[in-house]
Design a protein around this motif. Structure first.
Motif, PDB file in Angstrom:
ATOM      1  N   LEU A 154      36.983  39.814  75.052  1.00  0.00           N
ATOM      2  CA  LEU A 154      37.428  40.046  76.428  1.00  0.00           C
ATOM      3  C   LEU A 154      36.245  40.241  77.367  1.00  0.00           C
ATOM      4  CD1 LEU A 154      40.569  42.132  75.690  1.00  0.00           C
ATOM      5  CD2 LEU A 154      40.478  40.403  77.474  1.00  0.00           C
ATOM      6  N   GLY A 174      43.389  36.336  79.563  1.00  0.00           N
ATOM      7  CA  GLY A 174      44.714  36.942  79.697  1.00  0.00           C
ATOM      8  C   GLY A 174      45.414  37.067  78.352  1.00  0.00           C
ATOM      9  N   GLY A 229      44.047  39.797  76.311  1.00  0.00           N
ATOM     10  CA  GLY A 229      44.523  41.086  76.841  1.00  0.00           C
ATOM     11  C   GLY A 229      45.843  41.458  76.196  1.00  0.00           C
ATOM     12  N   GLY A 281      43.756  45.182  84.926  1.00  0.00           N
ATOM     13  CA  GLY A 281      43.892  43.727  84.745  1.00  0.00           C
ATOM     14  C   GLY A 281      45.316  43.264  85.036  1.00  0.00           C
ATOM     15  N   PHE A 282      46.294  43.945  84.425  1.00  0.00           N
ATOM     16  CA  PHE A 282      47.692  43.518  84.619  1.00  0.00           C
ATOM     17  C   PHE A 282      48.158  43.779  86.051  1.00  0.00           C
ATOM     18  CE2 PHE A 282      48.246  43.872  79.832  1.00  0.00           C
ATOM     19  CZ  PHE A 282      48.348  42.498  79.662  1.00  0.00           C
ATOM     20  N   TRP A 325      46.309  43.740  88.671  1.00  0.00           N
ATOM     21  CA  TRP A 325      45.683  42.709  89.505  1.00  0.00           C
ATOM     22  C   TRP A 325      46.434  41.386  89.386  1.00  0.00           C
ATOM     23  CZ3 TRP A 325      42.439  42.146  93.406  1.00  0.00           C
ATOM     24  CH2 TRP A 325      42.020  40.863  93.707  1.00  0.00           C
ATOM     25  N   SER A 326      46.685  40.965  88.140  1.00  0.00           N
ATOM     26  CA  SER A 326      47.327  39.659  87.956  1.00  0.00           C
ATOM     27  C   SER A 326      48.780  39.696  88.420  1.00  0.00           C
ATOM     28  CB  SER A 326      47.221  39.189  86.506  1.00  0.00           C
ATOM     29  OG  SER A 326      47.932  40.059  85.666  1.00  0.00           O
ATOM     30  N   LEU A 347      39.910  44.744  91.259  1.00  0.00           N
ATOM     31  CA  LEU A 347      39.145  43.864  90.373  1.00  0.00           C
ATOM     32  C   LEU A 347      37.739  44.424  90.121  1.00  0.00           C
ATOM     33  CD1 LEU A 347      39.752  41.354  88.781  1.00  0.00           C
ATOM     34  CD2 LEU A 347      38.772  39.981  90.609  1.00  0.00           C
ATOM     35  N   HIS A 399      38.190  46.898  87.539  1.00  0.00           N
ATOM     36  CA  HIS A 399      38.442  46.234  86.257  1.00  0.00           C
ATOM     37  C   HIS A 399      37.120  45.814  85.607  1.00  0.00           C
ATOM     38  CE1 HIS A 399      40.610  44.025  83.261  1.00  0.00           C
ATOM     39  NE2 HIS A 399      39.909  42.944  83.524  1.00  0.00           N
ATOM     40  N   TRP A 400      36.237  45.232  86.410  1.00  0.00           N
ATOM     41  CA  TRP A 400      34.918  44.824  85.895  1.00  0.00           C
ATOM     42  C   TRP A 400      34.188  46.039  85.311  1.00  0.00           C
ATOM     43  CZ3 TRP A 400      31.567  40.314  86.692  1.00  0.00           C
ATOM     44  CH2 TRP A 400      32.275  39.187  87.143  1.00  0.00           C
ATOM     45  N   GLY A 406      35.955  47.437  82.152  1.00  0.00           N
ATOM     46  CA  GLY A 406      35.786  46.492  81.049  1.00  0.00           C
ATOM     47  C   GLY A 406      34.370  46.553  80.485  1.00  0.00           C
ATOM     48  N   ALA A 407      33.377  46.580  81.377  1.00  0.00           N
ATOM     49  CA  ALA A 407      31.981  46.600  80.924  1.00  0.00           C
ATOM     50  C   ALA A 407      31.686  47.919  80.204  1.00  0.00           C
ATOM     51  CB  ALA A 407      31.042  46.404  82.116  1.00  0.00           C
ATOM     52  N   PHE A 450      52.815  34.715  76.022  1.00  0.00           N
ATOM     53  CA  PHE A 450      52.609  35.593  77.175  1.00  0.00           C
ATOM     54  C   PHE A 450      51.912  34.831  78.295  1.00  0.00           C
ATOM     55  CE2 PHE A 450      49.241  37.917  79.331  1.00  0.00           C
ATOM     56  CZ  PHE A 450      49.972  38.863  80.041  1.00  0.00           C
ATOM     57  N   GLN A 484      53.691  34.159  81.890  1.00  0.00           N
ATOM     58  CA  GLN A 484      53.297  35.147  82.882  1.00  0.00           C
ATOM     59  C   GLN A 484      53.540  34.706  84.324  1.00  0.00           C
ATOM     60  OE1 GLN A 484      49.760  35.562  84.413  1.00  0.00           O
ATOM     61  NE2 GLN A 484      49.389  37.715  83.969  1.00  0.00           N
ATOM     62  N   ARG A 489      48.389  33.544  92.888  1.00  0.00           N
ATOM     63  CA  ARG A 489      46.927  33.622  92.766  1.00  0.00           C
ATOM     64  C   ARG A 489      46.385  32.313  92.197  1.00  0.00           C
ATOM     65  NH1 ARG A 489      48.637  35.463  87.915  1.00  0.00           N
ATOM     66  NH2 ARG A 489      47.143  35.733  86.215  1.00  0.00           N
ATOM     67  N   GLY A 535      42.342  33.853  89.377  1.00  0.00           N
ATOM     68  CA  GLY A 535      42.850  35.212  89.614  1.00  0.00           C
ATOM     69  C   GLY A 535      42.683  35.646  91.060  1.00  0.00           C
TER      70      GLY A 535
HETATM   71  C1  HEM Z   1      33.174  42.983  82.192  1.00  0.00           C
HETATM   72  C2  HEM Z   1      34.276  42.648  81.572  1.00  0.00           C
HETATM   73  C3  HEM Z   1      35.481  41.983  82.226  1.00  0.00           C
HETATM   74  C4  HEM Z   1      35.566  41.139  83.320  1.00  0.00           C
HETATM   75  C5  HEM Z   1      34.428  40.621  84.182  1.00  0.00           C
HETATM   76  C6  HEM Z   1      36.968  40.800  83.496  1.00  0.00           C
HETATM   77  C7  HEM Z   1      37.465  39.955  84.492  1.00  0.00           C
HETATM   78  C8  HEM Z   1      38.800  39.699  84.706  1.00  0.00           C
HETATM   79  C9  HEM Z   1      39.336  38.858  85.757  1.00  0.00           C
HETATM   80  C10 HEM Z   1      38.494  38.076  86.786  1.00  0.00           C
HETATM   81  C11 HEM Z   1      40.688  38.886  85.655  1.00  0.00           C
HETATM   82  C12 HEM Z   1      41.695  38.171  86.580  1.00  0.00           C
HETATM   83  C13 HEM Z   1      42.230  36.954  85.897  1.00  0.00           C
HETATM   84  C14 HEM Z   1      43.601  36.577  86.369  1.00  0.00           C
HETATM   85  O1  HEM Z   1      44.121  37.198  87.297  1.00  0.00           O
HETATM   86  O2  HEM Z   1      44.186  35.655  85.771  1.00  0.00           O
HETATM   87  C15 HEM Z   1      41.020  39.723  84.536  1.00  0.00           C
HETATM   88  C16 HEM Z   1      42.302  39.996  84.105  1.00  0.00           C
HETATM   89  C17 HEM Z   1      42.619  40.758  83.003  1.00  0.00           C
HETATM   90  N1  HEM Z   1      41.731  41.423  82.165  1.00  0.00           N
HETATM   91 FE1  HEM Z   1      39.732  41.420  82.325  1.00  0.00          FE
HETATM   92  N2  HEM Z   1      37.692  41.444  82.517  1.00  0.00           N
HETATM   93  C18 HEM Z   1      36.815  42.172  81.723  1.00  0.00           C
HETATM   94  C19 HEM Z   1      37.133  42.959  80.623  1.00  0.00           C
HETATM   95  C20 HEM Z   1      38.415  43.185  80.176  1.00  0.00           C
HETATM   96  C21 HEM Z   1      38.757  44.048  79.046  1.00  0.00           C
HETATM   97  C22 HEM Z   1      37.733  44.782  78.176  1.00  0.00           C
HETATM   98  C23 HEM Z   1      40.123  44.016  78.926  1.00  0.00           C
HETATM   99  C24 HEM Z   1      41.021  44.697  77.948  1.00  0.00           C
HETATM  100  C25 HEM Z   1      40.707  45.691  77.216  1.00  0.00           C
HETATM  101  C26 HEM Z   1      40.633  43.141  79.983  1.00  0.00           C
HETATM  102  C27 HEM Z   1      41.958  42.854  80.178  1.00  0.00           C
HETATM  103  C28 HEM Z   1      42.470  42.060  81.191  1.00  0.00           C
HETATM  104  C29 HEM Z   1      43.872  41.817  81.385  1.00  0.00           C
HETATM  105  C30 HEM Z   1      45.000  42.334  80.535  1.00  0.00           C
HETATM  106  C31 HEM Z   1      43.965  40.977  82.527  1.00  0.00           C
HETATM  107  C32 HEM Z   1      45.239  40.404  83.134  1.00  0.00           C
HETATM  108  C33 HEM Z   1      45.384  38.995  82.572  1.00  0.00           C
HETATM  109  C34 HEM Z   1      46.610  38.272  83.062  1.00  0.00           C
HETATM  110  O3  HEM Z   1      47.618  38.936  83.290  1.00  0.00           O
HETATM  111  O4  HEM Z   1      46.524  37.041  83.191  1.00  0.00           O
HETATM  112  N3  HEM Z   1      39.569  42.650  80.700  1.00  0.00           N
HETATM  113  N4  HEM Z   1      39.861  40.215  83.968  1.00  0.00           N
END
Ligand code: HEM
Length: 303
Positions: free
Chosen positions: A17, A40, A43, A88-89, A91-92, A105, A108-109, A112-113, A154, A158, A172, A176
């Motif tokens: 991720l 996604g 996730g 993340g959820f 946002w999406s 967002l 989230h960055w 996540g980092a 999923f 979605q 979106r 995203g």
């Molecule tokens: C530095 C690390 C990360 C970055 C830069 C990042 C970036 C993003 C971005 C840009 C989105 C939007 C994508 C969209 O709307 O379709 C997103 C969604 C998401 N991210 Fe991350 N993410 C990171 C780490 C993580 C981690 C560690 C997790 C879980 C433990 C995670 C879980 C999710 C989930 C569940 C979504 C929603 C996906 C969806 O519903 O389509 N992310 N992330």
């Protein structure tokens, strides 16, 4: 799934991720949409494995008498993983929330980092090697296949489900990002880094060209306002995109004008933001000075 298998699956999913999350910053073309889809789907995989893990450990966590040196780490990791998943959820799904001056967002960055870093340190300090029975056997195979199928389902469902409930998330872009002021002149959001507010250009601001070129110096205003046009989409990693009819001068024309001879170009903005590319790349680039207001919609322009 064995306890060790669950922990390794979680660590692997978080690593993937973070990797796919970071790659999203460089994935702007439709050919790279798979990065977002994979992110996604992974996730979703984390949610399932977390439920397995939760069923195993919740009694130990709920009873302070059973806490040990690892409980603090576990609680911090749980808070970060839940924060990353929720942001993340949300946002999406289309939530538009700001906390402490930062958008969802951005949070989230950061979450996540931080989670990625925590998992890495933990793995370096305490990880136990996976055994053969943690990764092989019919149960592991079925569990892994089930998570993978669920994750793909999923991902497929979605957007249609978001559309069904009228969530903003269905609108979106594949990156995203949500649309902001397309074809509305210079009304697009002004940003150059996280949560900053780029200042206005001072009156009389000049563009200078230097380096390996025959005629370095200040570029006159009429050269910048050459009337060259480009319909292009700016997609910001902060989560908005804007499609505009930009006006200015083709970068290639500017380079020809100053007699550029180097093998790469570096553009530095007034705010200090800089980007470099090969001398051949700017053939399709525009140094935009403003965006036209236009009654055309992005769809109407086929942008
Ligand atoms: C530095 C690390 C990360 C970055 C830069 C990042 C970036 C993003 C971005 C840009 C989105 C939007 C994508 C969209 O709307 O379709 C997103 C969604 C998401 N991210 Fe991350 N993410 C990171 C780490 C993580 C981690 C560690 C997790 C879980 C433990 C995670 C879980 C999710 C989930 C569940 C979504 C929603 C996906 C969806 O519903 O389509 N992310 N992330």
């Amino acid at each position: 799934m064995t306890a060790r298998g669950t922990d390794w699956s979680l660590a692997l999913l978080v690593a993937l991720l973070v990797a796919t999350g970071l790659i999203t910053a460089f994935a702007g073309t439709s050919g790279s949409a798979w990065v977002f889809a994979l992110h996604g789907a992974l996730g979703f995989g984390v949610v399932v494995v977390l439920v397995w893990k939760g069923r195993r450990v919740w009694r130990r966590v709920a009873d302070p008498a059973r806490w040990d040196g690892r409980t603090g780490f576990g609680l911090l990791a749980a808070a970060l993983v839940l924060g990353a998943l929720a942001s993340g959820f949300l946002w999406s799904g289309g939530a538009d929330v700001r906390l402490g001056g930062f958008g969802l967002l951005n949070w989230h960055w950061a979450l996540g980092a931080a989670l990625g870093l925590l998992v890495l340190v933990h793995a370096l300090l305490r990880a136990k090697r996976p055994r053969v029975r943690d990764v092989t056997g019919r149960r592991q195979l079925f569990a892994t296949a089930g998570v993978a199928v669920g994750a793909v389902a999923f991902w497929q469902l979605q957007r249609p489900v978001s559309a069904l409930f009228g969530f903003r998330g269905a609108r979106r872009r594949f990156t995203g990002s949500y649309e902001a002021a397309s074809f509305a002149g210079n009304a697009f959001p002004a940003t150059s880094w996280v949560a900053d507010h780029p200042r206005e250009l001072p009156a009389g601001h000049r563009v200078t060209v230097g380096g390996r070129c025959a005629r370095p110096g200040v570029v006159p205003a009429e050269t910048l306002d050459a009337g060259d046009e480009l319909v292009a989409t700016l997609d910001c990693t902060g989560g908005f995109y804007v499609t505009c009819e930009w006006q200015g001068v083709r970068l290639a024309a500017l380079l020809d004008r100053v007699g550029a001879t180097g093998d790469h170009v570096r553009v530095i903005s007034h705010t200090g933001y800089r980007w470099s590319f090969s001398i051949d790349a700017p053939r399709g680039f525009l140094l935009a000075t403003y965006a036209l207001w236009s009654s055309f919609t992005p769809e109407g322009r086929g942008a």
